[in-house]
Design an enzyme around this catalytic site. Sequence first.
Site, PDB file in Angstrom:
ATOM      1  N   GLU A 140      24.850  -9.856  -9.241  1.00 30.75           N
ATOM      2  CA  GLU A 140      25.315 -10.845 -10.219  1.00 30.75           C
ATOM      3  C   GLU A 140      26.768 -11.229  -9.996  1.00 30.75           C
ATOM      4  OE1 GLU A 140      26.027 -10.893 -15.027  1.00 30.75           O
ATOM      5  OE2 GLU A 140      24.406  -9.669 -14.220  1.00 30.75           O
ATOM      6  N   ASP A 141      27.602 -10.266  -9.581  1.00 32.88           N
ATOM      7  CA  ASP A 141      29.051 -10.482  -9.555  1.00 32.88           C
ATOM      8  C   ASP A 141      29.662 -10.508  -8.165  1.00 32.88           C
ATOM      9  OD1 ASP A 141      29.031 -10.517 -12.334  1.00 32.88           O
ATOM     10  OD2 ASP A 141      29.254  -8.347 -12.451  1.00 32.88           O
ATOM     11  N   ASP A 178      20.875   9.945 -51.109  1.00 41.61           N
ATOM     12  CA  ASP A 178      20.378  10.700 -49.951  1.00 41.61           C
ATOM     13  C   ASP A 178      21.124  10.304 -48.672  1.00 41.61           C
ATOM     14  OD1 ASP A 178      19.285   8.198 -50.114  1.00 41.61           O
ATOM     15  OD2 ASP A 178      17.365   8.757 -49.242  1.00 41.61           O
TER      16      ASP A 178
END
Length: 756
Positions: free
Chosen positions: A119-120, A302
């Site tokens: 991708e990069d 609770d």
Amino acid sequence: MNLTPADSTVSVASASRATQDRPTSKNVDQPSKPESGAPQTASVATVTHLINKLSEYLSPSDMKKVKEAYRFSDERHLGQIRKSGEPYISHPIAVAEICADWKLDAQAIMAALLHDVMEDTAVKKDELIERFGAQVATLVDGLSKLDKIEFQSQIEAQAENFRKMLLAMARDVRVILVKLADRLHNMRTLGFMIPEKKRRIARETMEVYVPIAHRLGLNNIYRELQDLSFAHLYPLRYRTLSKAVKAARGNRREVVSKIMESVKNTLAATGIPAQVYGREKTLYGIYRKMRNKHLSFSQVLDVYGFRIVVDSFANCYVALGTLHALYKPMPGKFKDYIAIPKLNGYQSLHTTLIGPYGTPVEFQIRTQEMHRVAEAGVAAHWLYKDEEASLTDLQQRTHAWLQSLLDIQKQTGDSAEFLEHVKVDLFPDSVYVFTPKSTIIALPRGATVLDFAYTIHTDIGDQAIAARINHEQAALRTELRNGDIVEIITAPSSRPSPNWLTFVRTGKARSAIRHHLRTINLAESTELGKRLLAQALAALQIDPVLPDSVLEKLQNESSAKSLDELYADIGVGKRMATLVARHIRGMMESDPALSLPPVIESSRKLDPVAINGNEGVSVQLAACCQPIPGDGIIGQLRRDQGIIVHAIDCDVAKRQHAKEPDRWIELVWDKELTRRFDCRIKVLVANEKGVLARVAAEIGESDANITYVGMDDDREALMKLLRFTVQVEDRIHLARLMRNVRRIRGVARILRERNQ
């Protein structure tokens, strides 16, 4: 594995030097200051810690492959800096560490280290195949975004990226495990992003990744991603609630200690080997309870719970009985997820007891194996086996769900629709129902009989006409409840109706119905789409007769297989004619090679779309107002339902028009009408013998057909209200019918009934 100092520690200095030598694809600007109050866990990552984790379970040969992947990733990301100021390689290392906590195999760890290189950087899939093998390359490809493809909008690009990832996950679940680890580390360091981007990523995480983590049983990641998303979406609420919980922790320490001691002593006296843990609810869990039940923090009692891990299946129930003897159980607060596990494989006994000082306390009871699956989900059994019979029950359920993603993909037209269907199936709440043969079927909360039918088989859903729930007749839209026994009644002649889309809940049902509606009456939808696009083009002063070069480019940019498919999508409401027309205009204005067609004279009146009611599923008459020829009409474009025709004075149409004005078009009735139209009338009559027969006979004499008749149940009333659905040609025919009925003895009033 021998590591040099250069291998073992990521050097910020060397990364900075490289930045001066070549441009980078990641952020190299000054890091922004993280928002105060949001959780931050960023630190400079070292590969030494990762190697220590991996050496506990990987073989030396696998360790060598991981080291090679690390060096390759480090080399490719050299010079890239994260917003936090860290060298970019620290991110893949952190992702790989999270995967190592699950003890994923070497291929998954390598994919984690390499998940951003395609991708990069300039790395291609072929290079990864050559260096690390086809499986690692396929995992990395499934994790990479589609940056090289142009999309019409960010939403379309995001949807297509999700579709690619989810389909890769359907083929290999390790894709989503690495992706969730990637998202978790990004969320942990999100504070360095600008506020707008933080909110977008946090919202995306909450809507998609949190439900996927829950669906796969990855409860630790599910809870952390929830809290991190909450912190960045609503920072002020997060900080306020965090302070309140810290204060309450000190106030309730005495109560918690007393309960813990009592439970341990009681279980030991009974002879049950058990580990007892105190458990604090997540901030987002507390916030969601406050919001859904409209409670203040002081009313959420609770906040703390306890988890009991025992040595055997039988002792789960023995421990439950022991606890019920120690403290009184709250009625209706017991759930047995051991006998009927959740969709994600989760198993535990849940019970809420009234503890000291009247405080409700939740207990979870499970075995060690159940605890492992509850925390790690499908990652607790990551080994991949060829024989389906050897898969665990959890793996089989996960495999079935992943397979359903592929089924939905086959029937879905585009990525946005695919993502919509998948999101529907990711709701965490479920109902459990039974087939007549006692097979348990899990469905989303609010699922109907029709959802059940499509879950069994698409053909059963397509041919369903009714059902029996617990041996009693029920309609297809009936919502199912836990424990229902459901039997589907089918007819070979039955076909899906567009109305079914208004009440089904599961992605499989919605995609199957839409697929069927797209394939039938395709010619009518195509023709209607052409007319709608022509009208939209005319409104933009463009001649509807477009040049072949424009049509060819439009088809290529729309991702449609053909122009007829594009027109059909417009005809059934899947694409907006106005948006397509605007895209055509922008396409022609931006491309010098394309000349705009001759401009239409602005004084020319635009013709509305003519409809005759015989267009099939692409045109439907609204049930609320039941328009007939002679009524002024307007059309609403609905996704995969085509045009819904309303009367202009319809109250429902007015309300919906105010919300979505762009989805409405002008309509007129065609001059050639060959069918009759349903119309509701109500007649107020004296409660006397024979009046119904006289009214029905007069309707028949007026050449109208009765398709429905009903009346009030009150036999003692002086007047009765009769309701009819009649079939007429137009408003003139209806007026003549009403005039004839009004003259009957005993009829006090007759009205046309609308907007129901």
